[in-house]
Design an enzyme around this catalytic site. Structure first.
Site, PDB file in Angstrom:
ATOM      1  N   HIS A 218       0.836  -1.204   0.000  1.00  0.00           N
ATOM      2  CA  HIS A 218       0.000   0.000   0.000  1.00  0.00           C
ATOM      3  C   HIS A 218       0.871   1.254   0.000  1.00  0.00           C
ATOM      4  O   HIS A 218       0.604   2.211  -0.754  1.00  0.00           O
ATOM      5  CB  HIS A 218      -0.907  -0.002   1.224  1.00  0.00           C
ATOM      6  CG  HIS A 218      -1.691   1.269   1.401  1.00  0.00           C
ATOM      7  ND1 HIS A 218      -2.916   1.468   0.812  1.00  0.00           N
ATOM      8  CD2 HIS A 218      -1.416   2.410   2.090  1.00  0.00           C
ATOM      9  CE1 HIS A 218      -3.366   2.676   1.129  1.00  0.00           C
ATOM     10  NE2 HIS A 218      -2.469   3.260   1.912  1.00  0.00           N
ATOM     11  N   GLU A 219       1.905   1.278   0.828  1.00  0.00           N
ATOM     12  CA  GLU A 219       2.793   2.440   0.869  1.00  0.00           C
ATOM     13  C   GLU A 219       3.543   2.598  -0.444  1.00  0.00           C
ATOM     14  O   GLU A 219       3.812   3.719  -0.879  1.00  0.00           O
ATOM     15  CB  GLU A 219       3.766   2.323   2.042  1.00  0.00           C
ATOM     16  CG  GLU A 219       3.090   2.305   3.406  1.00  0.00           C
ATOM     17  CD  GLU A 219       2.151   3.480   3.629  1.00  0.00           C
ATOM     18  OE1 GLU A 219       2.415   4.577   3.086  1.00  0.00           O
ATOM     19  OE2 GLU A 219       1.139   3.301   4.335  1.00  0.00           O
TER      20      GLU A 219
ATOM     21  N   HIS B 284       1.589   4.632  -2.803  1.00  0.00           N
ATOM     22  CA  HIS B 284       1.768   6.084  -2.672  1.00  0.00           C
ATOM     23  C   HIS B 284       3.036   6.546  -3.393  1.00  0.00           C
ATOM     24  O   HIS B 284       3.053   7.618  -4.006  1.00  0.00           O
ATOM     25  CB  HIS B 284       1.841   6.465  -1.199  1.00  0.00           C
ATOM     26  CG  HIS B 284       0.537   6.364  -0.481  1.00  0.00           C
ATOM     27  ND1 HIS B 284      -0.630   6.922  -0.958  1.00  0.00           N
ATOM     28  CD2 HIS B 284       0.204   5.753   0.690  1.00  0.00           C
ATOM     29  CE1 HIS B 284      -1.617   6.672  -0.122  1.00  0.00           C
ATOM     30  NE2 HIS B 284      -1.146   5.961   0.890  1.00  0.00           N
TER      31      HIS B 284
END
Length: 231
Positions: A103-104, A107
């Protein structure tokens, strides 16, 4: 006095609702994370190794993956190009850890391709911080001394912080969607494992939805209190 009954301010119900909503969503997030933090991924990759592989696969070589002390305070800093993974994520090979790390990375990829909502969110950070710090003091001061300009200033600043939360929603959902596609596309996870990771990321995303809902309830309370003062 339309918002009082036996001396009780009924607008506090909105505060209670917001608190209960946040509590329930956070409890679900903690429960889901704990469940899938006990399930080891077939690949055996840790959160840090997962992040490195996904970033390289995406052609991103200027982002560092670092360990940060704490619990689920993982984040990507677009200013320093550093992806920071917390204690339960960095060295763990659980489905939950791998999912959060991916998920990071989502980003980081958003930053690399110039994803518009991420740019908007970054631009709103100063206004959001300013609004979060001063909205309530200004509003309370205006409420006590019946100064409508201060009441309105507090509401406007609160809306600035709320706008930041609203813009955060597409950023977070998009990052989770990218994470799931990257985990499958790189072969780090199979479809059965992705089902568990999807639940973890979904539970995490709901915390942002709950934050927006809670802020909307708080905004409604501010408007009701301001209207009562006018009356």
């Amino acid at each position: 006095m339309p918002y009082y009954f036996w001396g009780f301010d009924w607008t506090y119900i909105l505060v209670i609702l917001a608190f209960c909503l946040s509590l329930l969503v956070q409890a679900n997030m903690n429960r889901t994370f704990q469940k899938y933090s006990q399930v080891r991924s077939f690949s055996g990759l840790t959160g840090a190794e997962t992040a490195e592989r996904i970033l390289r696969n995406a052609g991103i070589y200027n982002v560092r993956v670092e360990h940060i002390r704490g619990n689920l305070n993982d984040h990507y800093d677009p200013r320093t190009k550093v992806l920071k993974l917390s204690d339960p994520i960095y060295g763990s090979s659980s489905l939950a850890a791998v999912g959060v790390a991916a998920h990071e990375c989502g980003h980081a990829i958003q930053d690399a391709i110039g994803y518009a909502p991420l740019k908007v969110r970054s631009a709103l950070v100063p206004a959001a911080n300013f609004g979060a710090q001063l909205s309530w003091p200004l509003f309370i001061f205006g409420l006590i001394f019946s100064l409508r300009p201060l009441l309105m200033a507090g509401i406007i600043l609160f809306c600035a912080a709320l706008l930041f939360q609203v813009v955060t929603l597409p950023v977070e959902f998009n990052a989770s969607g990218r994470a799931l596609r990257m985990l499958e596309g790189t072969g780090i996870m199979g479809r059965e494992e992705l089902a568990g990771t999807r639940k973890v990321l979904g539970a995490a995303a709901m915390t942002y939805v709950a934050a927006v809902a809670s802020s909307l309830l708080q905004l409604l309370r501010l408007l009701l209190l301001a209207r009562r003062r006018d009356d």
